[in-house]
Design a protein around this motif. Structure first.
Motif, short mmCIF file in Angstrom:
data_model
loop_
_atom_site.label_atom_id
_atom_site.label_comp_id
_atom_site.label_asym_id
_atom_site.label_seq_id
_atom_site.Cartn_x
_atom_site.Cartn_y
_atom_site.Cartn_z
N LEU A 97 -14.09 -0.24 -13.29
CA LEU A 97 -13.53 -1.12 -12.27
C LEU A 97 -12.15 -1.57 -12.75
N ARG B 274 -12.42 -8.33 -10.55
CA ARG B 274 -12.62 -9.26 -9.43
C ARG B 274 -12.34 -10.70 -9.83
N VAL C 42 -18.34 -3.61 -17.55
CA VAL C 42 -17.08 -4.06 -16.96
C VAL C 42 -16.56 -5.33 -17.63
N GLY D 216 -9.42 0.12 -6.87
CA GLY D 216 -10.07 -0.19 -8.12
C GLY D 216 -10.62 -1.59 -8.20
N GLN D 217 -10.58 -2.33 -7.08
CA GLN D 217 -11.09 -3.70 -7.08
C GLN D 217 -12.60 -3.73 -6.90
N GLY D 218 -13.16 -2.62 -6.44
CA GLY D 218 -14.61 -2.50 -6.31
C GLY D 218 -15.15 -3.03 -5.00
N THR E 286 -15.98 2.01 -6.79
CA THR E 286 -14.67 1.68 -7.36
C THR E 286 -13.67 1.36 -6.27
N TYR F 126 -22.06 0.70 -7.98
CA TYR F 126 -20.95 -0.07 -7.42
C TYR F 126 -19.88 0.93 -7.04
#
Length: 539
Positions: free
Chosen positions: A270, A274, A251, A79-81, A75, A73
């Motif tokens: 992360l 989200r 996460v 940092g929201q991914g 980052t 994934y």
């Protein structure tokens, strides 16, 4: 040679040639529309700029922007991914041909065209029905949301494309008998695509278990697959998504803020999470919250607008609101009415209905709810076909078939208009390039560096080492800079280190403020995301 001619003319007599030629013509015309001005329309959205930076970093330095070699994934800068799947698809083209917005988006176009081609071919082969195949093809190519999502890169939108591609390959395998050699090959290929769609959108982690459970039950009940087949495919899927399972636990359960490893995969942190994609149950009565969320989503589809103009041209929707009656009809018509095509219709219905529980907890917009979108389009084509099949009058048939085409023409006129959101309200990559060239060797003070940073990061393409070392972070997680990055400075820092010949980018109503502080020289007007700004140089 005589045998060849005999076979060829038999082919023509059956009109197969004309059928396939027409279908290829539709896809070719659609491909031409998708590729036209692909590098400039739409302009860049900040999420797309973030993703482009990741792909560019992989192609140039072999890692993501944070220096990870094989993350499951991304980052990303805030940092929201962002999901990794599209990076895998776009990397070869960008690596071979170099980075440009056109090259970056090209994989999205090719993936979308692959989906349309597979659905069209499978429909024709299984149904052997020319009218149904054309109806499916026309409904797909006239969907406003599909057209827009194929032309720009929002990481979430790759997932439903890959999922549906896998589903239709699996439908073909079911038709061939999955225990046959060819059927087994296509069944595993379809399951592979379904599994990797989880690497395309985090919301699919909730959706796919529901859909796969329902699909497994349907397949066993209808003697398409045995329990042994279903368990084997389930094991194959778990094996493919296991790195993501490790990431999800890290996460969401352990809340670790350090980078981990699993086999040869990097498991990133992360920092931002989200959770904004889900309803907030702390804001009142949970029952009212989920019901309101559901109604908001339904209204969104009925109005063709989710109030996010980068997702859709307002009023046109995934399927134009006036055509939703066909989707409803397609959902209601018994699948048995489609004869040997009934499994394709039933599985499409299951793909659509499997999202129903999530409609109460996932905040609605056309991208959060995108698992609904392609099935909704296909159901519309099934509903329209059934009406065409029942109607005997040729002119009425032709009129009904022309409606989605006419509405798509109106949509295109709005979409390509110079005043549309896609044309005027997003950032032009070439504008940022030219601005960067203009200020080379000097500092540039811009408004909201943290917000606008993504576009300049894409142009500068610095190494992960440089990115970590020379930016002023908001925190220790290596996220987007708040005050400085390379020669960029936030406008709030202008009184501290400004030198002669440095540049400032400000709105016209701020000119008097800075003209009193410094001697400034007008350089040029710049349209930056529909904000008209002025570039000045300190004298």
């Amino acid at each position: 040679m005589n045998n060849f001619h005999t076979l060829f003319f038999k082919f023509l007599k059956k009109r197969q040639f004309y059928t396939w030629a027409g279908l290829i013509g539709i896809i070719f015309l659609y491909a031409t529309l998708l590729l036209k001005d692909l590098g400039t329309l739409p302009g860049m959205f900040f999420d797309e700029a973030n993703y482009a930076s990741e792909v560019q970093s992989f192609a140039t330095f072999g890692t993501d922007i944070h220096g990870l070699n094989n993350p499951v994934y991304l980052t990303s800068v805030w940092g929201q991914g962002q999901s990794i799947l599209y990076m895998w698809l776009s990397y070869p083209i960008v690596k071979i041909f170099g980075f440009s917005i056109f090259n970056f988006r090209l994989s999205m176009v090719l993936t979308g065209l692959s989906l349309l081609s597979v659905i069209t071919i499978v429909t024709r082969i299984i149904s052997k029905n020319t009218l149904l195949t054309y109806t499916v093809s026309i409904f797909l190519v006239t969907s406003p949301w599909l057209f827009m999502s194929f032309r720009w890169v929002l990481d979430a939108n790759i997932a439903p494309i890959i999922l549906t591609l896998g589903v239709w390959i699996l439908i073909y395998a079911f038709q061939k008998n999955i225990d046959s050699k060819l059927g087994k090959y296509f069944s595993y290929l379809g399951v592979f695509f379904i599994a990797i769609s989880t690497y395309g959108y985090i919301a699919f982690w909730m959706y796919l278990p529901i859909f796969l459970l329902v699909l497994g039950i349907y397949s066993i009940k209808n003697n398409i697959a045995s329990k042994k087949n279903a368990l084997t495919y389930a094991f194959f899927i778990v094996l493919l998504v296991f790195p993501l399972i490790i990431f999800a636990v890290k996460v969401n359960v352990s809340h670790s803020n350090s980078v981990g490893r699993f086999l040869f995969f990097d498991i990133p942190n992360l920092p931002a999470g989200r959770s904004s994609s889900l309803v907030d149950f702390t804001q009142g009565n949970p029952a009212k919250i989920v019901f309101k969320n559901f109604l908001t989503g339904i209204k969104m589809y009925l109005s063709g607008n989710d109030s996010l103009p980068w997702n859709i041209v307002p009023g046109y929707g995934v399927v134009h609101p006036t055509l939703l009656i066909f989707s409803l009809f397609g959902l209601m018509v018994p699948s048995q009415q489609f004869n040997n095509f009934k499994h394709a219709v039933s599985i499409t219905k299951l793909q659509f209905l499997s999202f129903f529980p999530l409609m109460f907890i996932v905040t609605p917009n056309f991208n959060h709810w995108n698992a609904l979108n392609i099935p909704l389009v296909l159901l519309g084509s099934f509903g329209l076909y059934y009406l065409l099949y029942k109607i005997k009058n040729f002119h009425i048939k032709l009129t009904l078939l022309a409606i989605p085409v006419v509405l798509f023409i109106f949509f295109m006129q709005v979409y390509i208009s110079p005043t549309s959101f896609s044309s005027s309200s997003l950032v032009n990559y070439k504008t940022v390039q030219k601005l960067n060239e203009k200020v080379r060797g000097h500092k540039l003070y811009i408004p909201s560096l943290n917000w606008n940073f993504a576009y300049f990061k894409l142009v500068k393409n610095v190494s992960p080492t440089y990115y970590k070392k020379y930016q002023d972070h908001l925190n220790a997680d290596g996220l987007a800079p708040k005050y400085s990055f390379s020669n960029l400075r936030d406008i709030s820092q202008i009184d501290k280190h400004i030198d002669k010949s440095d540049f400032i980018l400000i709105s016209p109503n701020e000119t008097n403020v800075y003209d009193h502080k410094f001697k400034i020289k007008f350089m040029k007007n710049i349209n930056f995301s529909n904000n008209y700004l002025i570039l000045y140089q300190i004298k």
